[in-house]
Design a protein around this motif. Structure first.
Motif, PDB file in Angstrom:
ATOM      1  N   LEU A   8       0.814  -1.206   0.000  1.00  0.00           N
ATOM      2  CA  LEU A   8       0.000   0.000   0.000  1.00  0.00           C
ATOM      3  C   LEU A   8       0.849   1.259   0.000  1.00  0.00           C
ATOM      4  O   LEU A   8       0.427   2.302  -0.438  1.00  0.00           O
ATOM      5  CB  LEU A   8      -0.888   0.038   1.241  1.00  0.00           C
ATOM      6  N   GLY A  39       1.163   0.774  12.346  1.00  0.00           N
ATOM      7  CA  GLY A  39       0.184   0.218  11.424  1.00  0.00           C
ATOM      8  C   GLY A  39       0.799   0.107  10.067  1.00  0.00           C
ATOM      9  O   GLY A  39       0.785  -0.953   9.439  1.00  0.00           O
ATOM     10  N   ALA A  42       3.730  -2.361   9.908  1.00  0.00           N
ATOM     11  CA  ALA A  42       3.393  -3.765   9.729  1.00  0.00           C
ATOM     12  C   ALA A  42       3.273  -4.095   8.265  1.00  0.00           C
ATOM     13  O   ALA A  42       3.779  -5.109   7.796  1.00  0.00           O
ATOM     14  CB  ALA A  42       2.080  -4.044  10.438  1.00  0.00           C
ATOM     15  N   VAL A  43       2.605  -3.216   7.523  1.00  0.00           N
ATOM     16  CA  VAL A  43       2.437  -3.469   6.100  1.00  0.00           C
ATOM     17  C   VAL A  43       3.782  -3.375   5.412  1.00  0.00           C
ATOM     18  O   VAL A  43       4.170  -4.222   4.622  1.00  0.00           O
ATOM     19  CB  VAL A  43       1.471  -2.432   5.506  1.00  0.00           C
ATOM     20  N   ASP A 259      -3.861  -6.230  18.094  1.00  0.00           N
ATOM     21  CA  ASP A 259      -3.295  -5.349  17.073  1.00  0.00           C
ATOM     22  C   ASP A 259      -2.144  -4.523  17.626  1.00  0.00           C
ATOM     23  O   ASP A 259      -1.051  -4.464  17.059  1.00  0.00           O
ATOM     24  CB  ASP A 259      -4.352  -4.370  16.554  1.00  0.00           C
ATOM     25  N   ASN A 263       1.796  -4.779  16.585  1.00  0.00           N
ATOM     26  CA  ASN A 263       2.479  -3.594  16.077  1.00  0.00           C
ATOM     27  C   ASN A 263       3.694  -3.230  16.920  1.00  0.00           C
ATOM     28  O   ASN A 263       4.725  -2.815  16.396  1.00  0.00           O
ATOM     29  CB  ASN A 263       1.511  -2.415  16.025  1.00  0.00           C
TER      30      ASN A 263
END
Lengths: 539, 298
Positions: A8, A39, A42-43, A259, A263
């Motif tokens: 992304l 967040g 992580a991606v 979550d 993270n």
């Protein structure tokens, strides 16, 4: 396709790792602040940026360093009390501050800890425990038999019984019979009483124990503690095992949800985290800095059928339901493949659990059993579920799908956890439950006797009770195992549990953390035995 | 024609008739650029929701409840969800129920609200006061809290969902209706009807209602937008659609644990709901503007 998630963001991760503070300085703000960046972290970290792979440390353990452990759960009611651990962080603290007489090791074998041995007499009415000499409490005083007596008095205090009290109902008194020897005198035979002595909530504390100033014999001492946030422990230099613990300091951090915890690991705010969702193990493990500790356990997440109510009062219906399950598919869809197949009996590590053929899906037989029981056109049942444990609601959905093939039309009723454990808990006709690893006899006390606290299936079988009582009074192990095997067969054939599988326990850690080994108890991160953990060179 | 996809369709033919009896409203509305954008956005989502279920399993190879692989794997176009089901199939099958429930709830709220509002405005002052003050009590309850309470007590069934959302809409619609009606009933043509002893209900239906369609249409669009949000929110909270039904709100809840690593299960329904609410909002705005102009022209 590859397992890397869609990209992304084109940029490499922000340098969140640079913001590292000492163990005393984990401020909420720092964690939250970096959480924003995490967040994406992580991606990003998983999406093709190639951080240098840190090889897992090898060679001899090194001393020093701080381990920061993230665990989800816990809150304002967090405690340091040795005998009332409730949530995951409580258990992690208790295991590292205190020690029981015995403990379950990573293979689920009972091993001596503060005891050198625990042996029953031939009737299993008296257990003689020899204490390990030379062990001292955190404050330097030696462990005496009087402390053991006081500990069990505290746990079974009728005014304020602690978590372990239910397992000790058979205990009449603890008597000092020598310089380093105590006797546990029971009111009814229990050949597996040593299992109770090996619970983590049975830690030995000094006779003048005060939970406000927690003193035990564990590898770590309390340095600071703020409930719901974090606990910092320092090395116990007087620990009785050679060389251990290796760490100077241990910090246990609370997280409100998975979550945030994941993270924090991906951004190196913590070094290891306990219990990650099984469905995420592959994606998290694809980060080259992260290792996954995947442990087989004896935990179970059964469907519970009430054997005293229609339609489940007919044993053929219960058997049909057990035959309707495709266990492999359950493991694949609910646990992402991270689990072992169940055979409608619990206690997979109990030496008495043997000789049963693996039950597999048999739709034709399920249909004919239902027809014999008076349901030629199948039947409608309501399955009550709630997010009582990760995978519970998912398992209900997969079961509903599978059972349809056998003519069982399942209507799922999803409630919230409060409703589920409310007034109707243990009364549902068809529902679910969750248990940690236990051996056969201790589990039977929990859920399969008439007056067990959690008898969801309302199982009350005279033959079964006979077998269990015989087994409890049998000191000879082979003979006892045969009786357990017979009782297991009864449950396998007629019981109200559908035990489709045993979920694995998955934890994640930075590769520089060494000494963690898979652990069958179901407790996270090597059963929280951080005394064995050491930090590799390139921290 | 894209106007076929506006929310007016869903409230039933009664409102279509009202619209046709107010000539020029639609043309005035569609002349605005944002109305056309709104219509296109709404139309896209409606198309996905209506046609999506018909395409399964032909388009993706899976039904919305069949397993295509392990959970959170990148198989297929958008990967798999928390139970290893194909996300695209779940998405295509998940919109229709949301829209149907939202439309039914809106219709119910509109009918009840309009009846109450007109009755209040066209009745004796004490009755008017009684109706409107009890209305205020209902208004004081936050909509979502009321819905949560009702669903917890009655269980998450379809009709409960529709009724609860409809009922929470009604007081808001009633207020608007009452003020619109109040300005119409003083008109001469209403007086004339009264002189001819036309029954009250007939006056309201034939004389008043056609003259308050403008504000009602605006209210309709607004309530539709809220209904979509409510149904999705309740499903997200686990009180709306029950698993294993495919539903956009439920999808967000089920897949949010993997938001950082396998985001499509959350992104697709979120984007769809966002586009839908933006679209209906744009349409409602233009409708409000068109009806304001219309009333000014009269």
């Amino acid at each position: 396709m590859t397992s890397s998630p869609p990209s992304l963001f084109p940029m490499p991760p922000p340098a969140a790792r640079a913001r590292r503070s000492g163990p005393e300085g984990f401020s909420r703000r720092a964690l939250l602040g970096s959480g924003m960046a995490l967040g994406l972290g992580a991606v990003l970290t998983a999406c093709g940026a190639q951080p240098s792979v840190i090889a897992a440390p090898t060679g001899n353990p090194q001393t020093g360093g701080t381990l920061r452990v993230g665990l989800s759960g816990g809150g304002a009611s967090d405690t340091l009390d040795a005998h009332i651990p409730v949530n995951t962080t409580d258990i992690a603290r208790v295991v590292n501050l205190y020690e029981a007489l015995l403990y379950r090791d990573e293979n689920y074998d009972l091993q001596p800890l503060l005891a050198l041995s625990a042996t029953p007499d031939e009737k299993a009415m008296v257990w003689t425990v020899k204490l390990r000499p030379g062990v001292v409490f955190h404050d330097g005083r030696p462990v005496r038999p009087e402390d053991v007596v006081a500990t069990f008095k505290r746990i079974t205090d009728p005014e304020d019984p602690k978590s372990g009290a239910t397992a000790l109902v058979v205990l009449d008194e603890v008597a000092i019979v020598g310089k380093d020897t105590v006797e546990f005198r029971l009111n009814s035979p229990s050949a597996t009483f040593d299992d109770s002595l090996g619970q983590y909530s049975m830690g030995i504390v000094p006779a003048d124990y005060d939970a406000a100033k927690p003193v035990g014999t564990g590898p770590f001492k309390v340095k600071s503690f703020s409930p719901g946030r974090q606990s910092v422990f320092s090395r116990n230099d007087g620990y009785w095992r050679d060389h251990e613990p290796y760490l100077d300091e241990l910090a246990i951090l609370n997280f409100d949800d998975d979550d945030a915890m994941i993270n924090a690991l991906l951004s190196s705010q913590v070094d290891a985290i306990g219990q990650i969702p099984l469905a995420l193990t592959e994606v998290i493990g694809s980060d080259p800095r992260i290792g996954i500790l995947n442990s087989e356990t004896g935990m179970w997440l059964p469907f519970t059928m009430r054997v005293d109510r229609k339609p489940f009062d007919d044993v053929r219906v219960r058997q049909a339901f057990k035959l309707a399950v495709d266990r492999e598919q359950m493991i694949e869809q609910v646990l992402s493949g991270h689990g072992t197949i169940g055979n409608d009996v619990f206690a997979p590590f109990d030496p008495g659990t043997t000789g049963l053929t693996q039950r597999t899906q048999d739709i034709a037989k399920a249909k004919s059993l239902l027809a014999e029981a008076g349901y030629p056109n199948g039947l409608d049942v309501e399955l009550v579920t709630a997010p009582i444990q990760s995978g519970a609601v998912e398992a209900a959905q997969v079961f509903a799908q599978q059972a349809a093939a056998s003519g069982i039309r399942v209507k799922i009723r999803r409630t919230d956890t409060t409703t589920y454990f409310g007034d109707d808990y243990l009364q549902w006709d068809f529902a679910q439950d969750f248990y940690y690893t236990r051996n056969f006899l201790p589990q039977v006390d929990n859920s399969l006797l008439k007056d067990s606290p959690y008898n969801e299936t309302h199982w009350d079988n005279a033959d079964f009770v006979d077998l269990v009582n015989q087994a409890k009074a049998t000191v000879d192990e082979d003979q006892r195992n045969q009786q357990i095997a017979k009782a297991q067969r009864l449950l396998y054939d007629e019981g109200g549990y559908i035990i489709w599988g045993h979920p694995n326990q998955a934890d994640a850690f930075q590769h520089y953390v060494a000494g963690l080994v898979p652990n069958k108890t179901g407790l996270a991160l090597s059963g929280y035995e951080f005394r064995r953990v050491w930090m590799g060179g390139t921290k | 024609m894209s106007t076929n996809n506006t929310p007016t369709d869903m409230a039933g033919s009664a409102i279509d008739d009202e619209v046709s009896s107010a000539p020029g409203l639609f043309r005035r509305m569609m002349r605005q650029k944002q109305a056309r954008i709104g219509a296109v956005l709404t139309g896209i989502v409606l198309l996905v929701a209506l046609v999506g279920p018909l395409l399964l399993p032909w388009a993706t190879g899976f039904t919305s409840t069949s397993f295509s692989g392990r959970p959170f794997q990148p198989d297929g176009i958008f990967g798999t969800d928390n139970l290893g089901r194909d996300i695209l199939s779940r998405f295509l099958d998940g919109g229709l129920r949301l829209l149907a429930y939202a439309a039914l709830a809106t219709a119910l709220g509109m009918v009840v609200g309009v009846v109450i509002g007109m009755a209040a405005a066209y009745s004796r002052p004490w009755l008017d006061n009684l109706i409107m003050r009890s209305n205020d009590v209902l208004l004081a309850l936050p909509q979502l809290v009321f819905a949560l309470l009702a669903i917890t007590v009655l269980g998450p069934k379809g009709w409960v969902l529709v009724t609860v959302i409809g009922i929470t809409h009604a007081p808001r619609v009633a207020r608007v209706t009452r003020s619109a009606t109040a300005s119409v009933i003083t008109e001469d043509f209403v007086r004339a009807s009264e002189m001819y002893a036309v029954p009250k209900w007939k006056i309201l239906l034939k004389d008043v209602l056609p003259n308050i369609t403008g504000p009602l249409m605006v209210e309709l669009g607004l309530r539709m937008t809220y209904s979509i949000g409510f149904v999705a929110a309740l499903s997200f909270l686990g009180l709306g659609m029950q698993p294993p039904t495919a539903d956009w709100g439920l999808m967000i809840n089920e897949n949010r644990i993997a938001l950082t690593v396998q985001p499509w299960g959350v992104i697709l329904p979120v984007v769809a709901i966002a586009i839908l609410t933006v679209g209906t909002n744009l349409l409602t705005d233009s409708l409000a503007r068109a009806s304001a102009n219309l009333n000014a022209g009269e």
